[in-house]
Design a protein around this motif. Sequence first.
Motif, mmCIF file in Angstrom:
data_model
loop_
_atom_site.group_PDB
_atom_site.id
_atom_site.type_symbol
_atom_site.label_atom_id
_atom_site.label_comp_id
_atom_site.label_asym_id
_atom_site.label_seq_id
_atom_site.Cartn_x
_atom_site.Cartn_y
_atom_site.Cartn_z
ATOM 1 N N ALA A 1 0.815 -1.219 0.000
ATOM 2 C CA ALA A 1 0.000 0.000 0.000
ATOM 3 C C ALA A 1 0.847 1.268 0.000
ATOM 4 C CB ALA A 1 -0.942 0.004 1.204
ATOM 5 N N ARG B 1 -4.536 -1.124 12.115
ATOM 6 C CA ARG B 1 -5.757 -0.342 11.894
ATOM 7 C C ARG B 1 -6.108 0.487 13.136
ATOM 8 N NH1 ARG B 1 -4.527 -1.541 7.608
ATOM 9 N NH2 ARG B 1 -5.660 -2.677 6.007
ATOM 10 N N GLY C 1 -4.330 9.636 3.162
ATOM 11 C CA GLY C 1 -5.006 8.492 2.544
ATOM 12 C C GLY C 1 -5.456 7.476 3.579
ATOM 13 N N ASP D 1 -8.522 8.777 5.222
ATOM 14 C CA ASP D 1 -9.695 8.626 4.358
ATOM 15 C C ASP D 1 -10.124 7.161 4.228
ATOM 16 O OD1 ASP D 1 -9.597 11.355 3.981
ATOM 17 O OD2 ASP D 1 -8.503 11.212 2.080
ATOM 18 N N LYS D 2 -9.156 6.269 4.162
ATOM 19 C CA LYS D 2 -9.446 4.846 3.924
ATOM 20 C C LYS D 2 -9.980 4.137 5.161
ATOM 21 C CE LYS D 2 -7.204 0.657 2.118
ATOM 22 N NZ LYS D 2 -5.911 0.104 1.617
ATOM 23 N N HIS D 3 -9.398 4.455 6.333
ATOM 24 C CA HIS D 3 -9.733 3.708 7.538
ATOM 25 C C HIS D 3 -10.481 4.530 8.588
ATOM 26 C CE1 HIS D 3 -7.309 0.560 5.892
ATOM 27 N NE2 HIS D 3 -6.196 1.251 5.955
#
Length: 231
Positions: free
Chosen positions: A130, A161, A188, A191-193
């Motif tokens: 990632a 996470r 990012g 925004d993603k998690h």
Amino acid sequence: MTTPVLSLQNAALSLDGNAGRVNILHDITLTVAKGETLGLVGPSGSGKSSLLMLMGGLEQASAGKITALGQDLTGMDEDSLARFRRNSMGVVFQNFHLIPTMTALENVATPLELAGHKDAFQRAAAELDAVGLSHRRDHYPAQLSGGEQQRVALARAAAPRPQILLADEPTGNLDETNGAAIVDLLFGLRDKHGATLVLVTHSHSLARRCDRVVRLRDGRISEDSQQKAAE
């Protein structure tokens, strides 16, 4: 009213130095909402990094109360704080703090293994992918550039996470190009998690991307301003 992810009530920090007791932070009252991006700014020596350390339970407050995700950090011992950070927080330092005898993959997998994840190495490999480092996973920190080391550190912080991500001058040791890439990765992850992001920075461009900026001076909050994040 939604319970804040982080809350500091009249928090203070004093440490013993060679010249005696030094008062670093004074009467800090601050809340951070879920999913918010908060930038801590101010001149060198203003207490930015010390405040971040209080938020992460890496320093114990001398006075006041600090809660994170509803847990009272000021009431925890070192072992309890370590478990809480492992399960709920990711911390990214300016100086990377990678384990030199471990490969990039092993560095990222370590917190996952400590948390008991049986798929630690699979998840670590996915995190390295990632951040664009799947081809460097078997390299040791000394074989990586500064930008690559910071990407590994970011992957390590993000792998469990965490609900809270703390970053202390994450671009401070990087050139402009690598610094911009790390910033994009940090936001990012938010925004993603859906992580709450608190970062210390001297970078005006990085601060402008935050939802809110808190300015410190002489260990006190001098300004707390909401702003529209940069497009």
